[in-house]
Scaffold this motif. Structure first.
Motif, PDB file in Angstrom:
ATOM      1  N   MET A  14       0.806  -1.221   0.000  1.00 11.95           N
ATOM      2  CA  MET A  14       0.000   0.000   0.000  1.00 11.95           C
ATOM      3  C   MET A  14       0.842   1.274   0.000  1.00 11.95           C
ATOM      4  O   MET A  14       0.366   2.341  -0.343  1.00 11.95           O
ATOM      5  CB  MET A  14      -0.913   0.002   1.225  1.00 11.95           C
ATOM      6  CG  MET A  14      -1.860  -1.182   1.286  1.00 11.95           C
ATOM      7  SD  MET A  14      -3.071  -1.160  -0.061  1.00 11.95           S
ATOM      8  CE  MET A  14      -4.137   0.145   0.506  1.00 11.95           C
ATOM      9  N   SER A  48       1.891   3.013   2.606  1.00 13.96           N
ATOM     10  CA  SER A  48       1.177   3.918   3.503  1.00 13.96           C
ATOM     11  C   SER A  48       2.063   5.014   4.079  1.00 13.96           C
ATOM     12  O   SER A  48       1.644   6.162   4.219  1.00 13.96           O
ATOM     13  CB  SER A  48       0.539   3.119   4.644  1.00 13.96           C
ATOM     14  OG  SER A  48       1.514   2.382   5.358  1.00 13.96           O
ATOM     15  N   LYS A  83      -5.834  -4.632   2.678  1.00 12.58           N
ATOM     16  CA  LYS A  83      -4.406  -4.871   2.528  1.00 12.58           C
ATOM     17  C   LYS A  83      -4.120  -6.322   2.158  1.00 12.58           C
ATOM     18  O   LYS A  83      -4.720  -7.247   2.713  1.00 12.58           O
ATOM     19  CB  LYS A  83      -3.696  -4.520   3.832  1.00 12.58           C
ATOM     20  CG  LYS A  83      -2.179  -4.528   3.748  1.00 12.58           C
ATOM     21  CD  LYS A  83      -1.567  -4.029   5.048  1.00 12.58           C
ATOM     22  CE  LYS A  83      -0.051  -3.972   4.949  1.00 12.58           C
ATOM     23  NZ  LYS A  83       0.570  -3.479   6.205  1.00 12.58           N
ATOM     24  N   GLU A 141      -0.427 -11.015   8.604  1.00 10.40           N
ATOM     25  CA  GLU A 141       0.311 -11.093   7.345  1.00 10.40           C
ATOM     26  C   GLU A 141       1.141 -12.375   7.322  1.00 10.40           C
ATOM     27  O   GLU A 141       1.836 -12.697   8.281  1.00 10.40           O
ATOM     28  CB  GLU A 141       1.226  -9.886   7.169  1.00 10.40           C
ATOM     29  CG  GLU A 141       0.492  -8.583   6.943  1.00 10.40           C
ATOM     30  CD  GLU A 141       1.443  -7.445   6.618  1.00 10.40           C
ATOM     31  OE1 GLU A 141       1.891  -7.372   5.463  1.00 10.40           O
ATOM     32  OE2 GLU A 141       1.744  -6.644   7.517  1.00 10.40           O
TER      33      GLU A 141
END
Length: 300
Positions: free
Chosen positions: A10, A12, A94, A242
């Motif tokens: 992403m 971020s 995500k 994750e």
């Protein structure tokens, strides 16, 4: 040999798709430099792991420049790429981590490949080191490698970085990888493990992982075999967990299934971890081009 580029993140901290942020006056991205260096080292295929919704922008920017210079494929890291019988929360956006990303490339990779992050500049020597290792494997299985950097060559002046501190034996065989937040405090480099364990000081020449791993295709079987146990272990936090390749490799080492050699490189890392990093990266690559390390414009 294949180059697998993990580009579905992403971004971020940078505030957007930092993988497609131009870093020179020709409109090239960090990815362009990585692909150029990989080609020089003998890699002949690149596989971009991206989110499907970013396909057009990747193909129309990066893809259009490299597709006529190296065999190019796009693989999509989808939230649907999970074991049968499991379901992720509907509001999760995500991707599920680097191990899942690599699994997305299963149908594209040949027997030997390396993985890199899209937004990190690794340097020519790192690709040469990786290529030499893979060329020497000769149909080997369960023998992997991590191209390791001196930690001082991987830091930014604008904040902390996440690196894997490598612990290895006298034969440079990886024993463990301590994922840590690393930054300077009063001139001393401090590693703060992400698992919450005690912080520790490290010398400037400590070898750390920048997520450049050398694999053979059998890693795909190990990722698939570990996916269900991962989902079970994280069934109460499927909104944020994750499935990470450093964890997969560490677990396989601990179980005695694989070995992972630590290969040191003299390369210096450059990356845009924070917006303030960009000017330094741009000037550094401009100097490399002026010094002849890269041709003017790279692809021109």
């Amino acid at each position: 040999m294949d180059l697998v580029i993990l580009a579905a993140g992403m971004g971020s901290r940078f505030g957007g798709l930092k993988q497609i942020e131009p870093i020179d006056k020709y409109g090239n991205f960090i990815i362009d430099y990585s692909i150029y260096d990989a080609k020089q080292a003998g890699f002949d295929k690149v596989i971009f792991i991206i989110k499907e919704e970013n396909f057009e922008i990747f193909k129309n920017t990066i893809g259009r420049r490299v597709e006529d210079k190296i065999e190019t494929h796009y693989a999509f890291q989808s939230l649907d790429l999970i074991p049968k019988g499991y379901k992720l929360p509907s509001d999760r956006v995500k991707p599920l981590g680097t191990a899942q990303a690599i699994l997305a490339a299963k149908d594209y990779v040949s027997d030997s490949f390396i993985i890199i992050n899209a937004d990190d500049f690794y340097g020519r020597d790192a690709f040469m080191v990786a290529a030499n290792y893979l060329k020497g494997l000769k149909n080997s299985k369960n023998n992997y490698a991590n191209v390791a950097y001196q930690v001082a060559n991987t830091m930014t002046e604008n904040g902390s970085v996440k690196r894997g501190v490598l612990v290895f034996d006298d034969n440079k065989k990886l024993e463990s990888l301590i994922e840590s937040k690393i930054e300077k405090e009063n001139g001393i480099i401090v590693a703060k493990p992400l698992d919450g364990s005690k912080s520790f000081d490290i010398p400037a020449d400590t070898l750390v992982s920048m997520n450049m791993f050398c694999f053979t295709k059998d890693i795909m079987n190990h990722i698939e075999e570990g996916f269900v146990p991962f989902m079970e272990a994280n069934k109460n936090n499927l909104d944020s967990c994750e499935y990470l390749i450093p964890t997969v490799v560490s677990d396989l080492i601990n179980d005695g299934v694989v070995s992972c050699e630590v290969l040191s490189t003299k390369s210096v890392w450059y990356g845009i971890t924070y917006k303030d990093d960009k000017d330094y990266v741009v000037s550094s690559l401009e100097n490399m081009m002026k010094n002849g390390e890269y041709p003017e414009g790279i692809w021109k």
